[in-house]
Scaffold this active site. Structure first.
Site, PDB file in Angstrom:
ATOM      1  CG  LEU A 160      -2.137  -0.887   1.241  1.00  0.00           C
ATOM      2  CD1 LEU A 160      -2.912  -0.720   2.550  1.00  0.00           C
ATOM      3  CD2 LEU A 160      -3.058  -0.592   0.063  1.00  0.00           C
ATOM      4  CG  ASP A 161       0.821   3.756  -3.357  1.00  0.00           C
ATOM      5  OD1 ASP A 161       1.607   2.837  -3.635  1.00  0.00           O
ATOM      6  OD2 ASP A 161      -0.030   4.201  -4.148  1.00  0.00           O
ATOM      7  CE1 TYR A 162       5.593   7.760   4.683  1.00  0.00           C
ATOM      8  CE2 TYR A 162       4.953   9.711   3.451  1.00  0.00           C
ATOM      9  CZ  TYR A 162       5.502   9.142   4.578  1.00  0.00           C
ATOM     10  OH  TYR A 162       5.961   9.927   5.601  1.00  0.00           O
TER      11      TYR A 162
END
Length: 244
Positions: A104-106
């Site tokens: 999951l992206d930052y």
């Protein structure tokens, strides 16, 4: 007769590292079987074989399966060279070495699985298994009906055409020029949801993964986690196998 398995698969399944990294370690001569350095990928080993990775004996720890509500501003990794918070920082008391399943992206929050079971992780992330993931996205601008139809058919991105998505517009705010939309995909490309909406010129200002197969975030605030039940693990495995 003892069952034979490929060496890199056994290493990944133990939770030491990913299968790809295991292959690199084998090729670098950092893996031994019964005291002999093995550099050939695909070498078959028995459960009774003594395997060492970088001089450390391979063990078969208890399998761990965790559902984590990842907050934003957290790296989906086990370490970060810039000293930023990573997902495993939320489990300091956990004896087993776990790693995130997929990414999951930052700036993306939501449902993330962690495990030390490499085979399970591969089933959940390999494109052919098509485990569905639902996201809720807040967009700048209006998502048009024609754009929804195109997303549902699949659109061409720089890394190929996307699989058909399920798209449901939840609300649109004319004053704020924004759209709240649910999108369900069965792939896991890098920043895929953001790129799909960017294809139509819509910036994603907020994104959260709310479902993963049959799992959801019910009862979990950001930063909370719980163990998956044996039934949930079995259901996910069956789901992947039935869709492969």
């Amino acid at each position: 007769m003892e069952q034979l398995d490929r060496l890199q698969k056994v290493i990944a399944r133990s939770g030491v590292t990913s299968r790809r990294k295991a292959e690199a370690l084998i090729e670098e001569g950092k893996v031994t079987v019964n005291g002999e350095v093995i550099k050939t990928l695909g070498t078959k080993v028995k459960p009774s074989d003594r395997i060492e990775v970088e001089g450390i004996p391979l063990e078969n720890p208890d399998k761990v399966y965790i559902l984590f509500h990842k907050p934003t501003k957290v790296i989906t990794s086990v370490s970060d060279d810039k000293g930023r918070t990573v997902v495993t920082d939320f489990f300091p008391q956990l004896e087993e070495r776990v790693f995130p399943v997929g990414r999951l992206d930052y700036d993306t929050s939501g449902l993330l699985l962690l495990t030390n079971d490499g085979e399970f992780a591969n089933q959940m992330t390999h494109p052919r298994y098509k485990v569905k993931k639902k996201y809720v996205a807040k967009l700048k601008g209006y998502l048009l009906r024609e754009q929804v139809r195109q997303l549902e058919k699949g659109i061409m991105l720089e890394d190929g055409k996307t699989a058909p998505a399920i798209v449901k517009v939840k609300s649109q705010d004319r004053e704020k020029n924004s759209t709240l939309v649910e999108i369900t995909i069965s792939e896991g490309r890098n920043r895929q949801v953001r790129r799909m909406f960017s294809h139509f010129g819509h910036e994603v200002v907020k994104l959260s993964r709310v479902e993963y197969g049959p799992l959801n975030l019910k009862g979990l605030n950001a930063g909370d986690a719980r163990d998956l039940s044996p039934h949930e693990v079995k259901t996910l495995r069956n789901l992947a196998q039935n869709q492969s």
